[in-house]
Structure formats: structure tokens, C-alpha cells
Enzyme design. Structure first.
Site, PDB file in Angstrom:
ATOM      1  N   ASP A   1       0.850  -1.190   0.000  1.00  0.00           N
ATOM      2  CA  ASP A   1       0.000   0.000   0.000  1.00  0.00           C
ATOM      3  C   ASP A   1       0.885   1.241   0.000  1.00  0.00           C
ATOM      4  O   ASP A   1       2.069   1.176   0.341  1.00  0.00           O
ATOM      5  CB  ASP A   1      -0.915   0.010   1.227  1.00  0.00           C
ATOM      6  CG  ASP A   1      -1.870   1.200   1.227  1.00  0.00           C
ATOM      7  OD1 ASP A   1      -2.664   1.303   0.268  1.00  0.00           O
ATOM      8  OD2 ASP A   1      -1.814   2.033   2.133  1.00  0.00           O
ATOM      9  N   SER A   2       0.284   2.361  -0.333  1.00  0.00           N
ATOM     10  CA  SER A   2       1.004   3.636  -0.304  1.00  0.00           C
ATOM     11  C   SER A   2       1.366   4.039   1.123  1.00  0.00           C
ATOM     12  O   SER A   2       2.234   4.887   1.332  1.00  0.00           O
ATOM     13  CB  SER A   2       0.144   4.740  -0.942  1.00  0.00           C
ATOM     14  OG  SER A   2      -1.053   4.929  -0.189  1.00  0.00           O
TER      15      SER A   2
ATOM     16  N   TYR B   1      -0.202   8.562  -2.788  1.00  0.00           N
ATOM     17  CA  TYR B   1       0.000   8.268  -4.206  1.00  0.00           C
ATOM     18  C   TYR B   1      -0.994   9.019  -5.088  1.00  0.00           C
ATOM     19  O   TYR B   1      -0.738   9.228  -6.269  1.00  0.00           O
ATOM     20  CB  TYR B   1      -0.173   6.766  -4.459  1.00  0.00           C
ATOM     21  CG  TYR B   1       1.017   5.903  -4.116  1.00  0.00           C
ATOM     22  CD1 TYR B   1       2.142   6.399  -3.463  1.00  0.00           C
ATOM     23  CD2 TYR B   1       1.014   4.547  -4.458  1.00  0.00           C
ATOM     24  CE1 TYR B   1       3.215   5.582  -3.150  1.00  0.00           C
ATOM     25  CE2 TYR B   1       2.088   3.721  -4.154  1.00  0.00           C
ATOM     26  CZ  TYR B   1       3.185   4.242  -3.502  1.00  0.00           C
ATOM     27  OH  TYR B   1       4.255   3.428  -3.207  1.00  0.00           O
ATOM     28  N   GLY B   2      -2.146   9.383  -4.528  1.00  0.00           N
ATOM     29  CA  GLY B   2      -3.238   9.964  -5.323  1.00  0.00           C
ATOM     30  C   GLY B   2      -2.841  11.104  -6.244  1.00  0.00           C
ATOM     31  O   GLY B   2      -3.209  11.119  -7.423  1.00  0.00           O
TER      32      GLY B   2
ATOM     33  N   CYS C   1      -4.086  -0.901  -2.498  1.00  0.00           N
ATOM     34  CA  CYS C   1      -4.134   0.540  -2.748  1.00  0.00           C
ATOM     35  C   CYS C   1      -4.884   0.708  -4.053  1.00  0.00           C
ATOM     36  O   CYS C   1      -4.502   0.113  -5.067  1.00  0.00           O
ATOM     37  CB  CYS C   1      -2.714   1.097  -2.861  1.00  0.00           C
ATOM     38  SG  CYS C   1      -2.604   2.805  -3.449  1.00  0.00           S
ATOM     39  N   ASN C   2      -5.958   1.479  -4.032  1.00  0.00           N
ATOM     40  CA  ASN C   2      -6.776   1.644  -5.232  1.00  0.00           C
ATOM     41  C   ASN C   2      -6.032   2.363  -6.343  1.00  0.00           C
ATOM     42  O   ASN C   2      -6.130   1.999  -7.514  1.00  0.00           O
ATOM     43  CB  ASN C   2      -8.062   2.401  -4.881  1.00  0.00           C
ATOM     44  CG  ASN C   2      -9.038   1.564  -4.082  1.00  0.00           C
ATOM     45  OD1 ASN C   2      -9.908   0.915  -4.629  1.00  0.00           O
ATOM     46  ND2 ASN C   2      -8.898   1.580  -2.765  1.00  0.00           N
ATOM     47  N   THR C   3      -5.265   3.394  -5.979  1.00  0.00           N
ATOM     48  CA  THR C   3      -4.513   4.145  -6.985  1.00  0.00           C
ATOM     49  C   THR C   3      -3.496   3.240  -7.663  1.00  0.00           C
ATOM     50  O   THR C   3      -3.359   3.233  -8.891  1.00  0.00           O
ATOM     51  CB  THR C   3      -3.795   5.344  -6.333  1.00  0.00           C
ATOM     52  OG1 THR C   3      -4.742   6.122  -5.595  1.00  0.00           O
ATOM     53  CG2 THR C   3      -3.146   6.229  -7.380  1.00  0.00           C
TER      54      THR C   3
ATOM     55  N   GLU D   1      -2.685   9.131   7.726  1.00  0.00           N
ATOM     56  CA  GLU D   1      -1.243   8.873   7.831  1.00  0.00           C
ATOM     57  C   GLU D   1      -0.603   9.625   9.006  1.00  0.00           C
ATOM     58  O   GLU D   1       0.379   9.166   9.579  1.00  0.00           O
ATOM     59  CB  GLU D   1      -0.534   9.274   6.527  1.00  0.00           C
ATOM     60  CG  GLU D   1      -0.784   8.324   5.370  1.00  0.00           C
ATOM     61  CD  GLU D   1      -0.097   6.974   5.518  1.00  0.00           C
ATOM     62  OE1 GLU D   1       0.988   6.906   6.107  1.00  0.00           O
ATOM     63  OE2 GLU D   1      -0.664   5.973   5.039  1.00  0.00           O
TER      64      GLU D   1
ATOM     65  N   CYS E   1     -10.597   4.009  -1.453  1.00  0.00           N
ATOM     66  CA  CYS E   1      -9.224   4.152  -0.974  1.00  0.00           C
ATOM     67  C   CYS E   1      -9.162   3.371   0.328  1.00  0.00           C
ATOM     68  O   CYS E   1     -10.052   3.527   1.175  1.00  0.00           O
ATOM     69  CB  CYS E   1      -8.876   5.619  -0.741  1.00  0.00           C
ATOM     70  SG  CYS E   1      -7.296   5.863   0.122  1.00  0.00           S
ATOM     71  N   THR E   2      -8.142   2.543   0.481  1.00  0.00           N
ATOM     72  CA  THR E   2      -8.120   1.671   1.665  1.00  0.00           C
ATOM     73  C   THR E   2      -7.802   2.420   2.953  1.00  0.00           C
ATOM     74  O   THR E   2      -7.925   1.854   4.044  1.00  0.00           O
ATOM     75  CB  THR E   2      -7.131   0.509   1.464  1.00  0.00           C
ATOM     76  OG1 THR E   2      -5.850   1.016   1.067  1.00  0.00           O
ATOM     77  CG2 THR E   2      -7.645  -0.467   0.414  1.00  0.00           C
ATOM     78  N   HIS E   3      -7.412   3.687   2.852  1.00  0.00           N
ATOM     79  CA  HIS E   3      -7.260   4.506   4.058  1.00  0.00           C
ATOM     80  C   HIS E   3      -8.622   4.897   4.643  1.00  0.00           C
ATOM     81  O   HIS E   3      -8.756   5.098   5.844  1.00  0.00           O
ATOM     82  CB  HIS E   3      -6.509   5.812   3.742  1.00  0.00           C
ATOM     83  CG  HIS E   3      -5.034   5.661   3.558  1.00  0.00           C
ATOM     84  ND1 HIS E   3      -4.480   5.120   2.428  1.00  0.00           N
ATOM     85  CD2 HIS E   3      -3.996   6.011   4.359  1.00  0.00           C
ATOM     86  CE1 HIS E   3      -3.157   5.142   2.545  1.00  0.00           C
ATOM     87  NE2 HIS E   3      -2.841   5.679   3.699  1.00  0.00           N
TER      88      HIS E   3
END
Length: 266
Positions: free
Chosen positions: A9-10, A41-42, A72-74, A151, A183-185
Site C-alpha cells: 500500500d502507499s 499516491y493519489g 491501494c486503489n490508486t 497517515e 481508498c483503503t485509508h
């Protein structure tokens, strides 16, 4: 097969997917890399995200993983296809599972997608949802303030609710009955998102469907583990911040986190 499952993941967002895999498959070991030093990353160019994703994937390949989850979707939107062609082990992303979850739950086929700028611009969710339902209407919204909030570890602070409410303001006039957290966040902020949008809206993440995909693939390949898991976590940025968030989110008492330096693919 006792080899680990790789999750990349980012940053810390993929922990939401790792948590669901741990719940569904408690015997499996997870090796996780969060690229916290270069998150989010977006807003980054596609070629940069692809390069970073490959760096993480190759680092875990060297550690002998049996399956890779791009949590991570991005990164899924830009790197999934190329990684699937290269790797000898199965590689799955989180966009298709997220789209499946949304289609399963929506009553009116009106779906809002909350995601990073990069995921929204890729059109990955519109494409995935359209492949499952030609009648679905998608309302996309980039939420650039959400990832830095998670984050930073400030997602339980008093300002978190205000930041989420402000980020969702553009949805006030939109019509939808289901929200996919693209977004997994974002599941770490789910309680604030649900409070802002109201009880009439179903808010979903891709984590559960992704974990089911992992289970299905490993079962089909006869590679489900039976031993005691020995999870390992790696971060490119601050180890203490990552460890605090991982300990909180995963509810584990002893999270093993190491700093990792990723090398270029060039």
C-alpha cells in the site's frame, strides 16, 4: 502452504485489507509494505505510482510470498495488469472487489465513489461497476484531505470529523444510496463518513470482498496455511508512527515493524 501473503500500500491504508484477511484467514502470515515516505499516491503521476508499486512488489517477491494483494486503489488502477503479467504468483487488486461490494448492496444503482485524485481520474471504478451493471450511475468524488489525516495518526482527533464533513460537502446535492470507499485509508474514517452522510446511505469498503478473493484463490490452489502466523510489517517512513497506527487498527499487542529501503526498477 506456509509462505506469506504479500500486501502492499502507499501507507497505512492497506492495513484495513490486512485486518480483514487476518480475520477470515487467521492461520495466514502477512508480509506488509507501506510506502509511508512517499504517501499519498493519489496526486502523483501514473508512471511514478507504477514504479513505486513495482518496487514494493519486487521487494516482497524476494521474501517468497505466495500471493500479492495491491491494497491501494490508486496503485491497482495503474499497475495491476502489468504485475499480473510479470509475477508467477497470483496478484489481485482492490478495485474489482470494491465494485462487486457496491453492486451487491445498492438498491437504486446509484453509487458514490470516494477515492484519491489518481483513482478518480483513472476511471477505474466507473469501468469496473459498468462491467457488472449497465444501469448503475456513479458519482465520483476525490477526497485529497483524507489520506494525510490518516497517515498523520490524527484520525481520532477532534478535527477529523470537521475535515471529513468538509471533504464530503460536494455530495450534498447528489443522489446515491451506496458509497464505496475507493481508498483503503478511508475505512479508518468510516464512522465520520457515515455520520456525515446519514443512516440512509450504506458505506462499504473493498476489504471484505478482497479477503474473500484471497481465500478463494488459495483454496483453489491448495495453498491455505495451517500454522501459526508470523506477520511482518515494513515502512519506508516513520516506524513509530506506523507501529502506533498498526497496533491501534489491528488490535495486536506486538506488531513487528521494520524500516525498508526500496530500490529502483531501472
Amino acid at each position: 502452504m506456509e509462505a506469506p501473503i504479500g500486501v502492499i500500500d502507499s501507507g497505512v491504508g492497506g492495513l484495513t485489507v490486512a485486518k480483514e484477511i487476518m480475520r477470515l484467514l487467521p492461520n495466514e502470515t502477512i508480509y506488509y509494505i507501506g510506502d509511508t515516505a512517499r504517501c499519498p499516491y493519489g496526486p502523483r503521476p501514473r508512471h511514478e505510482v507504477r514504479n513505486f508499486t513495482w518496487q514494493m512488489a519486487k521487494a516482497l517477491e524476494k521474501k517468497g510470498i505466495k500471493l500479492l494483494v495491491i491494497a491501494c486503489n490508486t496503485a491497482t488502477a495503474v499497475a495491476l495488469n502489468s504485475l499480473q503479467k510479470y509475477f508467477s504468483v497470483p496478484v489481485i487488486g482492490v478495485v474489482n472487489p470494491g465494485a462487486r461490494a457496491a453492486i451487491k448492496h445498492t438498491k437504486r444503482h446509484e453509487i458514490a465513489v470516494l477515492a484519491t485524485q489518481g483513482t478518480i481520474e483513472s476511471g477505474a471504478y466507473e469501468e469496473a461497476i459498468a462491467s457488472l451493471s449497465s444501469s448503475a450511475h456513479v458519482v465520483p468524488l476525490a477526497c485529497p484531505t483524507f489520506v494525510p489525516l490518516v497517515e498523520s495518526g490524527e484520525y481520532k482527533s477532534t478535527m477529523a470529523a470537521r475535515i471529513v464533513a468538509a471533504g464530503l460537502q460536494p455530495l450534498k446535492q447528489a443522489s446515491f444510496d451506496t458509497v464505496i470507499l475507493g481508498c483503503t485509508h478511508y475505512p479508518i474514517l468510516q464512522s465520520y463518513i457515515e455520520k456525515t452522510l446519514g443512516k440512509q446511505v450504506t458505506v462499504l469498503s473493498s476489504a471484505e470482498e478482497t479477503a474473500k478473493d484471497v481465500q478463494g484463490i488459495l483454496a483453489q490452489r491448495g495453498e491455505l496455511a495451517t500454522g501459526n502466523p508470523q506477520h511482518k510489517f515494513y515502512a519506508t517512513g516513520s516506524v513509530p508512527i506506523f507501529k502506533d497506527i498498526a497496533t491501534d487498527w489491528l488490535a495486536l499487542s506486538n506488531v513487528a515493524v521494520e524500516r525498508i529501503q526500496l530500490t529502483s526498477n531501472d
